[in-house]
Design an enzyme around this catalytic site. Structure first.
Site, mmCIF file in Angstrom:
data_model
loop_
_atom_site.group_PDB
_atom_site.id
_atom_site.type_symbol
_atom_site.label_atom_id
_atom_site.label_comp_id
_atom_site.label_asym_id
_atom_site.label_seq_id
_atom_site.Cartn_x
_atom_site.Cartn_y
_atom_site.Cartn_z
ATOM 1 N N HIS A 8 60.936 77.225 37.290
ATOM 2 C CA HIS A 8 60.755 76.048 37.962
ATOM 3 C C HIS A 8 58.822 75.509 38.447
ATOM 4 C CE1 HIS A 8 62.403 72.203 39.359
ATOM 5 N NE2 HIS A 8 63.778 72.759 40.113
ATOM 6 N N TYR A 61 71.198 67.048 50.015
ATOM 7 C CA TYR A 61 69.586 66.957 48.954
ATOM 8 C C TYR A 61 69.745 66.076 47.094
ATOM 9 C CZ TYR A 61 65.339 67.816 46.918
ATOM 10 O OH TYR A 61 64.098 67.722 46.242
ATOM 11 N N THR A 70 58.740 65.931 42.206
ATOM 12 C CA THR A 70 60.443 65.501 42.911
ATOM 13 C C THR A 70 59.709 64.354 45.265
ATOM 14 O OG1 THR A 70 60.306 67.285 44.279
ATOM 15 C CG2 THR A 70 61.225 66.584 41.306
#
Length: 772
Positions: A473, A581, A594
């Site tokens: 990630h 979230y 993001t």
């Protein structure tokens, strides 16, 4: 050993008669073609750098400006207003040996070049200012103001034609730093429905004290950073959220993507690998040539493309304090794992990419290889699945030299990692629902040692022809990952199309010398990773009663609708609301990644309370939906909450000051972590005529020990896929129970708009509330 000899360009031996030199013409040819291929790529990169560097103009426009200036001069007019003469006066001495006419022409060319560069700079600055306008996002769907129409026209004028992937990078605006008071105001609004009056009053007091004292001081440092940094968030976000994490990245950070849901193009594992690997390298070639189109919102607003740079040929390298992401150039091979053994599979031969059929034959050689793993080799990958510090120490102690270093370098520098899995996965068997759950867990963590979790992504090819991927990630976010979908076709027997060059060298088996001490560390990492994997509770299901088509008829955002469904299901599960979230992208800005959408709002809570109280107010639903859309748009346009507070927290740590407000904000748990998976396959397949070619999307592990991780994808007009994760160790969470509540919440919200729904499978809303 034939392939080993072919890899040596020349050999020589010293004999009594002299030196006996033997040349391998095949190896020399390979070297020549490899060098030729490398220089071709360098020239392509150079050409693209020039095109991107002068965008939105084109290199040919320089010649047009030069000709125009020279033509104007020959009409006895001076377009430079004396500047050409000034340039001519200051030419270096060596140029004064030229004729006066040549000096004039040279000066005119220099002036034209400066004028051309000035025009490019002006156009780029104008485009940057235009792209800073985001009011178009807040306009009602289908209603465009005159201001936005003028903006769209100007953007198209200044954008040039046929942009490359990175053409817009220099014109994207920098992420703005929000005002402290605005961020605090939005934060307090977001937590108000989650706290009782006493708690909220206390948090308001902490926020007011922070704003009046420490906040402005920290903000000054952020504004200073924003002046010289391309993005004031992204580098800290990558380092502190991802690379400095010392726990396992498996489950906690990595995510996965699934194959087609209903179709397996071929049952042959080697054939599926052949097409998949060939398609991945074809896509990498398009990336290197920048032939992939940049993402445009409204066909005009570009998104940042920098995350594509590290998709291939990258690996996360462990460190004792922090990890790092290393990127290499154009690896011509992939690292393959099968039955505890590692192989190097070259994807090029004689300077050309292997055909899918040739890749299939090479993979089949690996599958047929009868050799056994060397001691410690089978479960070596567990080091990448466990804690980071033991892996960093083991890497330095046992893999920094000799045979182990060469083999480890081969894996880390590969284009990507491939696992040939002996299991069969997908929607199959007598219980297809349970098989999807197993499929998701397999892609997320596998056996905890048969994936290389540090690679930018790992492709998994199962025995029955299904595939999928597991992605690290830190280097990029999920929307950047191109779907690994084989669209190249197969013959009637299920094999890849094309011919095979029988002279191809066999895939190279990697060799290891792993001592018992290292094997013990591997076993320790595996035990930690196995405990983490066993604790993951996963549920994957497709909802097909209705989808985006019906939701849009309600004139409600599909994403807002699903977010309300998730909150309604959580409220019914736990009897309370939680901090929620939702990931939003900030790629309208340079190097944007993001932002968090705090989708649990006063409006959403008011709607859910009214619904559970028997008041069927569709007006409250619309208000909640509009609020969610507003929150999402603010997050996308740089007015989010959490990244700003995170950076203020980082600055406070650098300065060595404590903030009770920031400490409490950043310690709040996200018990409901959600993300919408973008469905790129809609562009690749006609889902209307071929609905079977649909993927179930992908997912991730739970963020909080006592919460849920929910990934969802809205596919076509009539399908919504959900991936739900939690932990068995928490008695309050159950992925299957929560999945059932999500399904019921979807049906209940549908009844608000379709009260006369006759489908017997849909329970009456009032009866549902009575039963609960």
């Amino acid at each position: 050993m034939a392939e080993a000899h072919q890899a040596v360009a020349f050999q020589f031996t010293v004999t009594p008669e002299g030196i006996d030199l033997q040349l391998s013409h095949q190896a020399l040819t390979e070297i020549y073609l490899s060098v030729l291929r490398s220089w071709k790529k360098r020239l392509i990169r150079l050409k693209n750098s020039v095109i991107t560097g002068v965008y939105p103009a084109s290199p040919s426009s320089w010649l047009f400006v030069v000709i125009a200036i020279l033509a104007t001069m020959y009409t006895r007019s001076d377009p430079s207003m004396g500047l050409i003469a000034k340039i001519q006066e200051h030419l270096p001495v060596r140029y004064h040996s030229l004729s006066a006419q040549c000096q004039t022409v040279l000066s005119a060319v220099l002036f034209s070049t400066m004028l051309w560069l000035s025009l490019i700079f002006t156009m780029r600055m104008c485009l940057k200012q235009l792209l800073s306008y985001h009011r178009w996002m807040f306009e009602p769907r289908g209603k465009m103001t005159n201001t936005t129409k003028v903006w769209l026209t100007l953007v198209r004028i200044f954008s040039g034609r046929q942009p490359l992937l990175y053409s817009y990078q220099g014109s994207l605006p920098n992420l703005p730093v929000p005002a402290v008071k605005d961020t605090i105001k939005r934060y307090l609004e977001s937590v108000q429905p989650l706290k009782n009056p006493e708690e909220f009053e206390r948090m308001t007091s902490l926020a007011a004290n922070f704003e009046s004292c420490l906040g402005n001081r920290l903000q000054w440092y952020l504004k200073l950073k924003a002046l010289w940094a391309s993005n004031y968030v992204s580098d800290w976000w990558e380092e502190y959220i991802y690379l400095r994490g010392r726990g396992p990245i498996m489950v906690n950070s990595n995510y996965y993507g699934m194959d087609f849901l209903y179709v397996t193009p071929t049952p042959l594992q080697a054939a599926r690998a052949g097409n998949t690997l060939h398609a991945a390298f074809m896509y990498r070639r398009k990336l290197n040539k920048e032939e992939v189109k940049p993402w445009l919102l409204m066909s005009s607003a570009p998104c940042c493309s920098y995350q594509f740079e590290r998709m291939f040929d990258s690996c996360r390298i462990p460190g004792t304090i922090t990890d790092s992401v290393q990127h290499w150039q154009d690896s011509d091979y992939v690292a393959v794992y099968h039955r505890g053994r590692y192989f190097r599979l070259r994807m090029y031969s004689a300077g050309r990419l292997l055909s899918p059929r040739e890749v299939e034959s090479q993979v089949q050689k690996i599958l047929d290889d009868p050799s056994s793993p060397s001691p410690g080799e089978e479960k070596l990958g567990a080091l990448t699945a466990g804690d980071r510090i033991p892996w960093a120490k083991a890497r330095k102690e046992y893999f920094s030299s000799g045979l182990n270093k060469r083999s480890l370098d081969c894996i880390e520098k590969a284009a990507f990692f491939v696992t040939l899995d002996d299991d069969e996965q997908g929607m199959m068997g007598e219980d297809p629902a349970a098989s999807l759950d197993r499929y998701a867990k397999s892609l997320l963590h596998g056996k905890c040692y048969d994936r290389w979790f540090d690679k930018s992504f790992s492709v998994v090819i199962y025995k029955n022809g299904k595939n999928g991927l597991n992605a690290e990630h830190s280097w990029a976010d999920a929307p950047v990952m191109h779907p690994i979908l084989s669209t190249l076709g197969y013959n009637e027997e299920g094999h890849c199309k094309g011919e095979v060059d029988s002279s191809l060298a066999r895939p190279q088996r990697l060799s290891w010398d792993i001592p018992p001490e290292c094997q013990e560390k591997i076993a320790q990492s595996l035990s930690i990773a196995q405990a983490l994997a066993d604790d993951v509770d996963f549920h994957v299901f497709s909802f097909r009663d209705f989808g985006k088509g019906m939701i849009k008829k309600f004139r409600i955002s599909p994403d807002a609708f699903i977010q309300l469904v998730l909150q309604l299901a959580y409220y019914r599960d736990r009897g309370a609301f939680c901090l929620t979230y939702e990931a939003s992208m900030t790629r309208l800005f340079r190097e944007g990644r993001t932002e968090t959408v705090r989708s649990c709002s006063n409006e959403s809570c008011a709607f859910i309370r009214a619904l559970e109280g028997g008041e069927l107010y569709s007006l409250l639903l619309r208000q909640a939906s509009e609020k969610h859309q507003s929150l999402y748009r603010h997050a996308m346009t740089g007015a989010g909450i959490d990244r700003h507070l995170f950076c203020l927290y980082v600055v406070s740590k650098y300065l060595g000051v404590e903030s009770p407000f920031l400490n409490e904000v950043l310690s709040e748990p996200w018990r409901l972590s959600t993300s919408q998976t973008p469905v790129q396959q809609v562009e690749l397949f006609d889902l209307v005529n071929h609905p079977e070619y649909v993927s179930c999307g992908g997912g991730f592990g739970p963020v909080a020990d006592d919460g849920y991780g929910v990934s969802y994808s809205i596919v076509g007009e009539n399908m919504i896929n959900f991936h739900i994760s939690c932990k068995h160790s928490c008695p309050q969470t159950d992925s299957h129970k929560y999945g059932g509540l999500i399904r019921q919440a979807l049906l209940d919200l549908q009844l608000l708009f379709c009260p006369d729904q006759k489908d017997p499978s849909k329970a009456d809303l009032r009866q549902t509330k009575k039963d609960m």
